[in-house]
Design a protein around this motif. Structure first.
Motif, PDB file in Angstrom:
ATOM      1  N   ARG A 195      33.269  84.790  73.617  1.00 44.13           N
ATOM      2  CA  ARG A 195      32.972  83.445  73.105  1.00 44.13           C
ATOM      3  C   ARG A 195      31.493  83.306  72.752  1.00 44.13           C
ATOM      4  NH1 ARG A 195      36.804  82.281  77.259  1.00 44.13           N
ATOM      5  NH2 ARG A 195      38.734  81.419  76.373  1.00 44.13           N
ATOM      6  N   ALA A 246      29.899  82.752  68.845  1.00 46.44           N
ATOM      7  CA  ALA A 246      28.987  81.699  68.384  1.00 46.44           C
ATOM      8  C   ALA A 246      27.927  82.279  67.446  1.00 46.44           C
ATOM      9  CB  ALA A 246      28.327  81.017  69.584  1.00 46.44           C
ATOM     10  N   LEU A 297      29.621  83.218  64.093  1.00 47.18           N
ATOM     11  CA  LEU A 297      29.870  82.053  63.239  1.00 47.18           C
ATOM     12  C   LEU A 297      28.616  81.666  62.454  1.00 47.18           C
ATOM     13  CD1 LEU A 297      32.039  79.922  65.668  1.00 47.18           C
ATOM     14  CD2 LEU A 297      32.775  80.728  63.438  1.00 47.18           C
ATOM     15  N   GLY A 337      42.698  86.990  68.003  1.00 52.04           N
ATOM     16  CA  GLY A 337      42.512  85.905  68.963  1.00 52.04           C
ATOM     17  C   GLY A 337      43.680  85.779  69.918  1.00 52.04           C
ATOM     18  N   VAL A 357      41.365  84.477  73.053  1.00 55.10           N
ATOM     19  CA  VAL A 357      40.224  83.657  72.626  1.00 55.10           C
ATOM     20  C   VAL A 357      40.681  82.821  71.423  1.00 55.10           C
ATOM     21  CG1 VAL A 357      37.836  83.661  71.816  1.00 55.10           C
ATOM     22  CG2 VAL A 357      38.600  85.399  73.434  1.00 55.10           C
ATOM     23  N   GLU A 375      39.362  80.510  69.853  1.00 53.65           N
ATOM     24  CA  GLU A 375      38.317  80.165  68.880  1.00 53.65           C
ATOM     25  C   GLU A 375      38.346  81.083  67.661  1.00 53.65           C
ATOM     26  OE1 GLU A 375      37.185  78.541  72.816  1.00 53.65           O
ATOM     27  OE2 GLU A 375      37.883  80.488  72.071  1.00 53.65           O
ATOM     28  N   ASP A 425      40.524  79.489  65.204  1.00 56.24           N
ATOM     29  CA  ASP A 425      39.818  78.400  64.514  1.00 56.24           C
ATOM     30  C   ASP A 425      38.952  78.946  63.385  1.00 56.24           C
ATOM     31  OD1 ASP A 425      40.993  76.706  66.341  1.00 56.24           O
ATOM     32  OD2 ASP A 425      39.257  76.708  67.692  1.00 56.24           O
ATOM     33  N   LEU A 426      38.265  80.062  63.659  1.00 58.82           N
ATOM     34  CA  LEU A 426      37.470  80.694  62.606  1.00 58.82           C
ATOM     35  C   LEU A 426      38.349  81.133  61.443  1.00 58.82           C
ATOM     36  CD1 LEU A 426      34.949  82.062  61.388  1.00 58.82           C
ATOM     37  CD2 LEU A 426      35.411  84.019  62.892  1.00 58.82           C
ATOM     38  N   GLN A 431      31.199  74.536  64.705  1.00 58.86           N
ATOM     39  CA  GLN A 431      31.973  75.319  65.661  1.00 58.86           C
ATOM     40  C   GLN A 431      31.057  76.199  66.510  1.00 58.86           C
ATOM     41  OE1 GLN A 431      35.125  74.968  66.098  1.00 58.86           O
ATOM     42  NE2 GLN A 431      35.659  76.698  67.418  1.00 58.86           N
ATOM     43  N   SER A 471      29.387  74.035  69.073  1.00 55.82           N
ATOM     44  CA  SER A 471      30.318  73.690  70.147  1.00 55.82           C
ATOM     45  C   SER A 471      30.466  74.834  71.139  1.00 55.82           C
ATOM     46  CB  SER A 471      31.677  73.333  69.544  1.00 55.82           C
ATOM     47  OG  SER A 471      32.631  73.098  70.552  1.00 55.82           O
ATOM     48  N   LEU A 472      30.526  76.069  70.644  1.00 52.79           N
ATOM     49  CA  LEU A 472      30.638  77.220  71.546  1.00 52.79           C
ATOM     50  C   LEU A 472      29.377  77.399  72.383  1.00 52.79           C
ATOM     51  CD1 LEU A 472      32.384  79.844  69.225  1.00 52.79           C
ATOM     52  CD2 LEU A 472      33.363  78.697  71.216  1.00 52.79           C
TER      53      LEU A 472
END
Length: 294
Positions: free
Chosen positions: A152, A156, A159, A213, A218, A220, A223-224, A244, A247-248
């Protein structure tokens, strides 16, 4: 009796030493060219040593892969990069260590003249083996939690890099590939391998990231994948990617803060015991004089 036990113990240790020397002197097995070429099409395919074959047999014979203590959690093993056979070897090794320690204690007691029933020793060896076989399961749980947290945190950063690549005008798939080549950490290597496999397999990168994921636990990553899938339709995703990532990072900071608070609370008991001991040390002379005077 004592001479026989010593002879058995020395013979066992000598045989183990000879086995270790022979194992170290053996030449490695020749490269299997067919298996190596097969991994080009299937990068998750691994060689099948005897431990992996034994683990596959255990899974096929009805072993529950989702069992916390006695199964083979395949998703967790895949996340930390451990094959089922290697995990089986760890469990067998720890079972041998647990049972061997109990057996060694029993031999020590017998050599000192203590009367320990063989039935009790057998139950002790069995209990030690059962306790030892649980140790790798506990270690795997801790390692999986640490790897997921690392994933995670690395995501981040990834991203932000993808957002920067998109800001320079890269296509969604190209932005994902270029960003994954920035670092050589475990997270980036896993994403880079997944994207490379997607190219050779003919699937879209977002589908590959969604599957990754699901495998590593994971969400997230899904989401990516959803954000980049919308980017392929022409949507502007820079703001979504940076939000995003933020947020991570906030979630990681909250986890660090909670861990720091938990460690601070765990320090309260030792400090309290230390203060009580210090007070007893100060008051002991006075209390002892009062008691002696009475």
């Amino acid at each position: 009796m004592t001479t026989t036990i010593w002879a058995i113990l020395i013979g066992t240790l000598g045989g183990l030493a000879v086995f270790c020397v022979l194992w170290a002197c053996l030449r490695p097995a020749p490269i299997n060219l067919t298996a190596a070429l097969g991994r080009i099409d299937n990068p998750d395919q691994r060689p099948q040593p005897w431990a992996d074959r034994l683990a596959d047999w255990a899974l096929a014979s009805g072993s529950d892969p989702n069992s916390r203590w006695w199964g083979y959690p395949l998703a967790e093993l895949d996340l930390v990069g451990i094959s089922p056979g290697r995990y089986l070897l760890r469990r067998l090794t720890w079972a041998g260590i647990g049972g061997g320690l109990v057996a060694l204690c029993w031999l020590t007691l017998v050599m000192t003249g203590a009367a320990v029933p063989a039935e009790l020793a057998a139950f002790g060896v069995l209990g030690g083996s059962m306790a030892g076989i649980v140790v790798p399961a506990l270690a795997l749980r801790e390692e999986v939690a640490a790897v997921r947290e690392e994933f995670r945190r690395g995501l981040a950063v990834y991203l932000d890099l993808v957002a920067q690549e998109r800001a320079t005008g890269r296509a969604p798939a190209q932005a994902l590939r270029e960003a994954s080549g920035i670092s050589d950490s475990r997270v980036f290597r896993r994403i880079r391998a997944t994207l490379g496999h997607a190219v050779h397999s003919g699937i879209t990168p977002w589908v590959a990231l969604t599957e990754l994921g699901d495998r590593v636990g994971v969400p997230e990553l899904a989401d990516l994948a959803a954000i980049m899938s919308s980017a392929s339709d022409g949507a502007a995703v820079y703001t979504s990617l940076t939000a995003q990532a933020k947020s991570l990072r906030q979630a990681a900071l909250s986890a660090d803060r909670a861990e720091a608070n938990a460690r601070s609370e765990r320090l309260d008991l030792p400090v309290t015991v230390l203060l009580i001991g210090f007070l007893i040390l100060l008051l002991y002379p006075t209390v002892s004089r009062l008691l002696i005077g009475q």
